[in-house]
Design a protein around this motif. Structure first.
Motif: not given
Length: 645
Positions: A265-274, A341-351
């Motif tokens: 579940n590696e996630v980008n850590q760059q702050k996004f400009a809304w 992106k327009e499509d959600w990523e495939p599901a992964t286990l959260f908890c």
């Protein structure tokens, strides 16, 4: 003391094979060293039993012939007598002790070791299954079936049915061990972790983990969970009427541990400009519930979402996946929608707490880089007796803190509803259903310290009559949405417990609190009631108005139109001048999932039902989840060509 244990290690490397009775009356049964096939070729909810693999235990040990009893445990902790008979269970001296945490079971073993000068401990998960099987390879040590005479309420009961927990009521297995199937679950020393596929010697579970293994199943539990191979787990601080423990005596051989798997579940850590837009926006609904990779548990019923935004621009959605809503197989899955992106990523286990029902999830961002997650955790199945589990993330949800039980009692009033929010004074507010059924209202929990501790604000002993002008200590309606008004009061809308208005019509109940959620005054709202398969959203928008998202069906609210709608109030709920169907008028066939199923959206029809959850990102886009679909729109679109009441 270290010399004492060194001597014990030598003495018990080749212990006498005879059973003995120790100083507090425990019969200790010898278990020889040996090998066995651990696990099963489990699929579906039993995926964690796979792969079956050869395990060798190199040293013999002694195991308690029964679970630790009340009389034995209370020699260590006399204060435990106060818990005898709690919820109707375990009142006698010879009943298996329950309401004991993992830490308390470990402390008992340390006390007994010190008193006797022998190495007492909890069994590893492998030792437990080896001893339970007693040379068998079948589902139970009695074969592929289990005698009906040995059953103790082997079904899911919303309110657990009291049964005797007296130990050794039934014959022992071939090695002299009683109650290895049922009576009460038993703590093991192992951290819960995936099985390795290769042969193992003295496996001890995960090197680290979140949940300690329990084994054996219990009363008020389906028979499937009593099998020799079945794996369960609990937070180490958890304790309830289903779980006790038994001890082993003897040192282990050199142990092997399982290295935790990478989450992927590696996630980008760059702050996004809304970047806000002044243009009206409504985008075609798309599914967010996506089939996961093969190694992620995924079931037929996907429902009950929560959603929040992350500082990196991701949207994070979670929901439960299960076969039955009261099932112990229930897992919490997650999906992400990345910026652009327009499509959600495939599901992964959260908890997932192993073999526990996980009904009720909530997500929230404090807009300062911290995400909050609250979830219910049952003792077994159903969703009446949930504890509340809490954790945080400071890296956009890539990793989370170890879960803590912030409301540790398994009891009503803990069914978490999506919609956690912070008040103007910084308090966190979490709404929960007061009851597992359709009527009985909602309650609030608050935290004054960023989620470290939580307080139930409502009185669970009082069920008020939800009548116009009446007062009480619960919110009228389950699955409630709550917002803070500008003067500090709280406003709530809920499902069922409907109130008759001055025209004799049933209306969705409205509750107002002037004391932070401790007491409420009831009135009929302007809106039609919501029913089965429906959950509303009530939210303060960034721009100031209060937004309600709910459902209408030929009830006069939207003449000639029906389905999901949005309503806006610009005066803190006094009036709701804008009501709009959540459809752009284009005809399309959509799959609503869960209880909604397939429906047609067009000019006059929107989604007919669904469990809703929403968040609003800093660019002012409103992101709405139903049971399967994801909607995007903004205030400008809501104000465009709306029906004004």
């Amino acid at each position: 003391m270290k010399y004492l244990y060194l001597i014990a290690a030598v003495v018990f490397m080749f212990p006498a094979r005879a059973q003995f009775v120790n100083s507090i009356g425990m019969k200790m049964v010898p278990v020889k060293a040996g090998s066995f096939l651990m696990g099963s070729e489990g699929t579906g909810e039993n995926y964690d039993e796979s792969q079956a693999h050869r395990v060798t235990l190199t040293r013999p040990f002694h195991m308690g012939a029964t679970e630790v009893t009340n009389a034995q445990y209370e020699m260590f902790d006399p204060s435990h007598k106060q818990l005898r008979g709690k919820n109707g269970f375990s009142s006698g001296d010879q009943d298996a002790v329950v309401f004991v945490s993992y830490q308390e079971a470990q402390q008992f073993c340390a006390w007994l070791s010190k008193n006797e000068g022998k190495p007492y401990r909890l069994p590893t998960e492998a030792e437990w299954e080896y001893a339970c099987r007693a040379g068998t390879t079948t589902s139970f040590n009695t074969g592929d079936s289990f005698p009906k005479a040995f059953l103790k309420q082997q079904q899911t009961n919303r309110t657990p049915v009291p049964v005797s927990l007296q130990v050794a009521m039934f014959p022992a297995n071939a090695w002299g061990l009683h109650d290895m199937h049922g009576n009460v679950e038993e703590w093991c020393s192992s951290w819960y972790a995936p099985y390795p596929s290769s042969p193992q010697t003295n496996p001890a579970g995960g090197r680290t983990g979140l949940y300690r293994v329990t084994r054996g199943g219990s009363h008020n539990t389906r028979l499937n969970y009593l099998r020799s191979a079945n794996r369960m787990g609990m937070l180490p601080e958890d304790k309830h009427w289903l779980t006790g423990f038994r001890v082993v005596m003897g040192v282990s051989g050199k142990q092997s541990f399982t290295t935790p798997e990478a989450t992927g579940n590696e996630v980008n850590q760059q702050k996004f400009a809304w970047k806000p837009t002044a243009n009206p926006v409504f985008k075609t609904p798309v599914p967010y519930v996506k089939n996961p990779a093969e190694n992620v548990p995924f079931y037929a019923h996907n429902h009950c979402p929560a959603i929040t935004w992350c500082e990196n621009g991701d949207l994070l959605a979670i929901w439960f996946s299960t076969n039955e809503e009261h099932g112990r197989e229930m897992v919490i899955l997650q999906s992400r929608l990345k910026p652009g992106k327009e499509d959600w990523e495939p599901a992964t286990l959260f908890c997932k707490v192993p073999d526990r029902n996980m009904t009720g999830s909530s997500l929230f961002t404090d807009q300062q880089g911290t995400l909050y997650h609250m979830n219910g955790v049952e003792a077994a199945g159903d969703w009446q007796n949930l504890a509340m589990m809490f954790r945080t993330s400071n890296n956009n949800g890539e990793t989370w803190s170890a879960p803590r039980l912030v409301q540790p009692e398994h009891e009503p009033g803990h069914q978490v509803i999506a919609g956690m929010f912070a008040t103007s004074s910084g308090k966190l507010i979490q709404v929960c259903d007061a009851v597992p059924g359709p009527k009985g209202g909602s309650v609030l929990h608050e935290s004054m310290d960023g989620g470290k501790s939580w307080t139930l604000l409502s009185d669970m002993n009082e069920v008020p009559p939800f009548i116009n002008g009446g007062t009480g200590k619960r919110i009228a309606g389950i699955h409630a949405g709550v917002v803070e008004l500008k003067d500090g009061r709280l406003l709530a809308l809920g499902r069922n417990d409907d109130i008759v208005n001055e025209n004799g019509l049933l209306r969705m109940p409205l509750s107002i609190s002037s004391d932070g959620g401790r007491t409420w005054r009831y009135a009929p709202s302007p809106f039609p009631p919501v029913g089965s398969g429906q959950r509303l959203v009530l939210k303060r928008l960034n721009e100031g108005p209060i937004l309600l998202l709910s459902f209408s069906e030929n009830d006069g609210l939207l003449p000639g139109k029906k389905g999901m709608y949005a309503a806006l109030s610009f005066d803190d709920g006094a009036t709701w001048p804008v009501v709009k169907l959540l459809s752009d008028g284009n005809t399309r066939l959509l799959e609503g999932g869960a209880w909604t199923k397939t429906f047609t959206m067009d000019e006059n029809t929107a989604e007919p039902k669904g469990y809703l959850a929403a968040t609003q990102t800093p660019d002012n886009t409103i992101h709405l989840l139903s049971s399967n679909l994801y909607y995007r729109f903004n205030l400008q679109w809501l104000m465009q060509h709306t029906q004004v009441q």
